[in-house]
Motif scaffolding. Structure first.
Motif, PDB file in Angstrom:
ATOM      1  N   TRP A  25       0.841  -1.198   0.000  1.00 19.50           N
ATOM      2  CA  TRP A  25       0.000   0.000   0.000  1.00 19.50           C
ATOM      3  C   TRP A  25       0.876   1.247   0.000  1.00 19.50           C
ATOM      4  O   TRP A  25       1.811   1.363   0.774  1.00 19.50           O
ATOM      5  CB  TRP A  25      -0.903   0.021   1.226  1.00 19.50           C
ATOM      6  N   LEU A  26       0.568   2.175  -0.869  1.00 19.16           N
ATOM      7  CA  LEU A  26       1.247   3.462  -0.936  1.00 19.16           C
ATOM      8  C   LEU A  26       0.206   4.559  -1.079  1.00 19.16           C
ATOM      9  O   LEU A  26      -0.821   4.372  -1.737  1.00 19.16           O
ATOM     10  CB  LEU A  26       2.189   3.541  -2.140  1.00 19.16           C
ATOM     11  N   GLU A  27       0.476   5.689  -0.501  1.00 19.61           N
ATOM     12  CA  GLU A  27      -0.378   6.853  -0.714  1.00 19.61           C
ATOM     13  C   GLU A  27       0.188   7.624  -1.894  1.00 19.61           C
ATOM     14  O   GLU A  27       1.345   8.037  -1.889  1.00 19.61           O
ATOM     15  CB  GLU A  27      -0.404   7.753   0.521  1.00 19.61           C
ATOM     16  N   LEU A  41       4.738   9.988  -3.679  1.00 19.69           N
ATOM     17  CA  LEU A  41       4.445   8.711  -3.041  1.00 19.69           C
ATOM     18  C   LEU A  41       4.855   8.822  -1.591  1.00 19.69           C
ATOM     19  O   LEU A  41       6.028   9.113  -1.302  1.00 19.69           O
ATOM     20  CB  LEU A  41       5.214   7.562  -3.704  1.00 19.69           C
ATOM     21  N   SER A  42       3.895   8.623  -0.703  1.00 16.18           N
ATOM     22  CA  SER A  42       4.165   8.702   0.735  1.00 16.18           C
ATOM     23  C   SER A  42       4.931   9.978   1.075  1.00 16.18           C
ATOM     24  O   SER A  42       5.952   9.954   1.757  1.00 16.18           O
ATOM     25  CB  SER A  42       4.909   7.462   1.209  1.00 16.18           C
ATOM     26  N   ASP A  43       4.474  11.113   0.551  1.00 13.16           N
ATOM     27  CA  ASP A  43       5.017  12.454   0.808  1.00 13.16           C
ATOM     28  C   ASP A  43       6.396  12.721   0.210  1.00 13.16           C
ATOM     29  O   ASP A  43       6.994  13.744   0.499  1.00 13.16           O
ATOM     30  CB  ASP A  43       5.033  12.770   2.310  1.00 13.16           C
TER      31      ASP A  43
END
Length: 91
Positions: A25-27, A41-43
């Protein structure tokens, strides 16, 4: 990838930074501000491009996967951080 007046194509533009292992899972965030478009991706910013023409209205969002994939939630927010659309794709 189309960003305002720019059409980026992997044949002519280096888009290798967008080849990311998404097995966990990545934001993923797409942000626009002051003529700048960013994907993070992930800030951590992995891609940025400048543009000069107005972006116009958001007409759609499309995501596709080469193999299997899943989107957990989608959130759209103004530059101020005010969320104007949010949905969760829970079972």
């Amino acid at each position: 990838m189309q960003i305002a007046e720019k059409n980026l194509d992997r044949e002519f533009d280096d888009l290798d930074c967008l080849s990311v292992d998404l097995s966990d899972w990545l934001e993923v965030q797409m942000r626009t501000f002051d003529g700048q478009f960013e994907i993070a991706l992930s800030d951590s910013t992995i891609f940025s491009e400048t543009y000069s023409e107005p972006l116009g209205n958001l007409t759609g969002i499309m995501y596709s996967f080469f193999c299997s994939g899943k989107v957990d939630c989608l959130q759209l927010a103004e530059g101020s951080g005010d969320v104007f659309y949010q949905t969760s794709f829970e079972d």
